[in-house]
Design a protein around this motif. Structure first.
Motif, PDB file in Angstrom:
ATOM      1  N   PRO A  69       4.308  26.615  27.613  1.00 16.67           N
ATOM      2  CA  PRO A  69       5.440  27.527  27.478  1.00 16.67           C
ATOM      3  C   PRO A  69       5.401  28.251  26.141  1.00 16.67           C
ATOM      4  N   ASN A  70       6.090  29.400  26.086  1.00 16.56           N
ATOM      5  CA  ASN A  70       6.253  30.081  24.809  1.00 16.56           C
ATOM      6  C   ASN A  70       7.056  29.184  23.868  1.00 16.56           C
ATOM      7  N   GLN A  71       6.781  29.305  22.598  1.00 16.29           N
ATOM      8  CA  GLN A  71       7.437  28.446  21.621  1.00 16.29           C
ATOM      9  C   GLN A  71       8.800  29.044  21.252  1.00 16.29           C
ATOM     10  N   ILE A  72       9.779  28.792  22.112  1.00 16.30           N
ATOM     11  CA  ILE A  72      11.136  29.275  21.874  1.00 16.30           C
ATOM     12  C   ILE A  72      11.800  28.462  20.763  1.00 16.30           C
ATOM     13  N   LEU A  73      11.506  27.166  20.751  1.00 16.36           N
ATOM     14  CA  LEU A  73      12.114  26.245  19.793  1.00 16.36           C
ATOM     15  C   LEU A  73      11.092  25.803  18.751  1.00 16.36           C
ATOM     16  N   SER A  74      11.574  25.476  17.577  1.00 20.27           N
ATOM     17  CA  SER A  74      10.702  24.958  16.527  1.00 20.27           C
ATOM     18  C   SER A  74      10.438  23.471  16.764  1.00 20.27           C
ATOM     19  N   GLU A  75       9.434  22.946  16.080  1.00 25.31           N
ATOM     20  CA  GLU A  75       9.152  21.510  16.174  1.00 25.31           C
ATOM     21  C   GLU A  75      10.352  20.699  15.702  1.00 25.31           C
ATOM     22  N   VAL A 127      19.951  34.478  34.602  1.00 24.34           N
ATOM     23  CA  VAL A 127      20.165  33.583  33.461  1.00 24.34           C
ATOM     24  C   VAL A 127      19.373  32.296  33.651  1.00 24.34           C
ATOM     25  N   ALA A 128      19.454  31.709  34.843  1.00 32.04           N
ATOM     26  CA  ALA A 128      18.794  30.425  35.095  1.00 32.04           C
ATOM     27  C   ALA A 128      17.276  30.534  35.009  1.00 32.04           C
ATOM     28  N   ARG A 129      16.723  31.701  35.338  1.00 33.65           N
ATOM     29  CA  ARG A 129      15.271  31.894  35.323  1.00 33.65           C
ATOM     30  C   ARG A 129      14.790  32.569  34.039  1.00 33.65           C
ATOM     31  N   CYS A 130      15.713  32.822  33.122  1.00 35.76           N
ATOM     32  CA  CYS A 130      15.383  33.490  31.866  1.00 35.76           C
ATOM     33  C   CYS A 130      14.371  32.663  31.070  1.00 35.76           C
ATOM     34  N   HIS A 131      13.327  33.319  30.565  1.00 31.10           N
ATOM     35  CA  HIS A 131      12.270  32.584  29.853  1.00 31.10           C
ATOM     36  C   HIS A 131      12.808  31.873  28.617  1.00 31.10           C
ATOM     37  N   ARG A 132      13.881  32.405  28.020  1.00 36.10           N
ATOM     38  CA  ARG A 132      14.444  31.757  26.839  1.00 36.10           C
ATOM     39  C   ARG A 132      14.927  30.346  27.168  1.00 36.10           C
ATOM     40  N   ILE A 133      15.462  30.176  28.369  1.00 31.85           N
ATOM     41  CA  ILE A 133      15.933  28.859  28.792  1.00 31.85           C
ATOM     42  C   ILE A 133      14.784  28.036  29.352  1.00 31.85           C
ATOM     43  N   VAL A 134      14.037  28.610  30.286  1.00 30.89           N
ATOM     44  CA  VAL A 134      13.003  27.838  30.987  1.00 30.89           C
ATOM     45  C   VAL A 134      11.915  27.377  30.028  1.00 30.89           C
ATOM     46  N   VAL A 175      11.998  35.178  34.339  1.00 27.46           N
ATOM     47  CA  VAL A 175      12.198  36.587  34.049  1.00 27.46           C
ATOM     48  C   VAL A 175      12.288  36.783  32.541  1.00 27.46           C
ATOM     49  N   ASP A 176      11.965  37.993  32.102  1.00 32.68           N
ATOM     50  CA  ASP A 176      11.824  38.268  30.677  1.00 32.68           C
ATOM     51  C   ASP A 176      12.895  39.228  30.156  1.00 32.68           C
ATOM     52  N   GLN A 177      13.645  39.859  31.085  1.00 31.75           N
ATOM     53  CA  GLN A 177      14.562  40.887  30.643  1.00 31.75           C
ATOM     54  C   GLN A 177      15.865  40.320  30.111  1.00 31.75           C
ATOM     55  N   LYS A 178      16.577  41.181  29.383  1.00 34.30           N
ATOM     56  CA  LYS A 178      17.914  40.814  28.912  1.00 34.30           C
ATOM     57  C   LYS A 178      18.888  40.861  30.084  1.00 34.30           C
TER      58      LYS A 178
END
Length: 251
Positions: free
Chosen positions: A2-8, A75-82, A243-246
């Motif tokens: 996954p993309n690194q949305i969160l820090s270690e 919202v549920a499929r938003c990459h920021r969450i997933v 999904v990637d959009q706002k």
């Protein structure tokens, strides 16, 4: 990966505490669109289940299993969450279900201390490798019944649950003992803030004694390798299309 949305450090904090608050995961514009859309959605009034809290209050809940193409599915499929979920759980995740938690002014009911896995255990998921994200639609304050958590309580494992009013609550004796040893945290949030929390984290909320709504969108996820061994109330593994959009208004 996954993309690194969160820090270690954020991942380590979640593993230690059982929860993580991410402020402004959705910006003010997005939070406003979510709030306006939800409050105008007649389906929430039509399909809300009333859950008496045993204290004279009534919490309302609307639940659905499919993350579709509407705003809530986006919202549920938003990459920021997933992507964040996959960092926290260390596995591919899929949408387990979503719900809108509604506390109306003055009458909005309390939620008893419970673990989500206390509910989900009977659905055929063998391990508590699930996580939810609580997204504030309205401001969540002590006055209107914000979420409360016992920091680190996810490490206790699954606790027996018993009926409390229309709800299922964790064993009061064990909860009382945990409350003597663990820090109680009131999770006050602004619209667009997100609380990620482990399926075994003990959490509750008070009645809404204020003149303001307290709505929250809660999206729940299970790990692919934790696919239920039997059919239950919520779906088995289905690959997600993130999904990637706002967030944007419906066209």
């Amino acid at each position: 990966m996954p993309n690194q949305i969160l820090s270690e450090a954020q991942v380590a904090q979640f593993q230690r505490d059982g929860y993580l608050i991410v402020r402004a995961l959705f910006d003010q514009e997005e939070a406003g669109i979510l709030r306006q859309t939800a409050k105008a959605d007649a389906a929430f009034k039509k399909h809300a289940h009333d859950l008496k809290d045993g204290e004279g209050g009534v919490a309302k809940l609307v639940l659905w299993n499919k993350a579709g193409e509407d705003l809530y599915g986006t919202v549920a499929r938003c990459h920021r969450i997933v992507d964040a979920m996959e960092q926290l759980l260390g596995d591919e995740v899929y949408h387990y279900h979503s719900k809108m938690s509604i506390k109306e002014p003055r009458t909005g009911g309390a939620w008893a201390w419970h673990q989500d896995y206390g509910y989900w255990y009977d659905n055929g998921v063998l391990f508590p490798n699930l996580c939810s994200v609580f997204i504030a639609v309205d401001p969540a304050t002590r006055e209107n019944g914000c979420l409360q958590v016992l920091r680190g309580s996810h490490a206790m494992g699954r606790i027996n649950h018993v009926k409390t009013g229309d709800q299922t609550g964790a064993d009061p004796e064990r909860v009382a003992a945990a409350a003597e040893r663990l820090e109680l945290v009131y999770v006050e949030m602004s619209p667009g803030d997100a609380l990620f929390f482990h399926a075994n984290l003990l959490h509750r909320s008070d009645q809404n004694r204020s003149a303001n709504d307290r709505w929250a969108l809660v999206c729940c996820y299970n790990c692919r390798t934790n696919d239920p061994y039997k059919d239950g109330k919520h779906p088995r593994y289905t690959q997600m299309t993130r999904v990637d959009q706002k967030i944007a208004p419906a066209k």
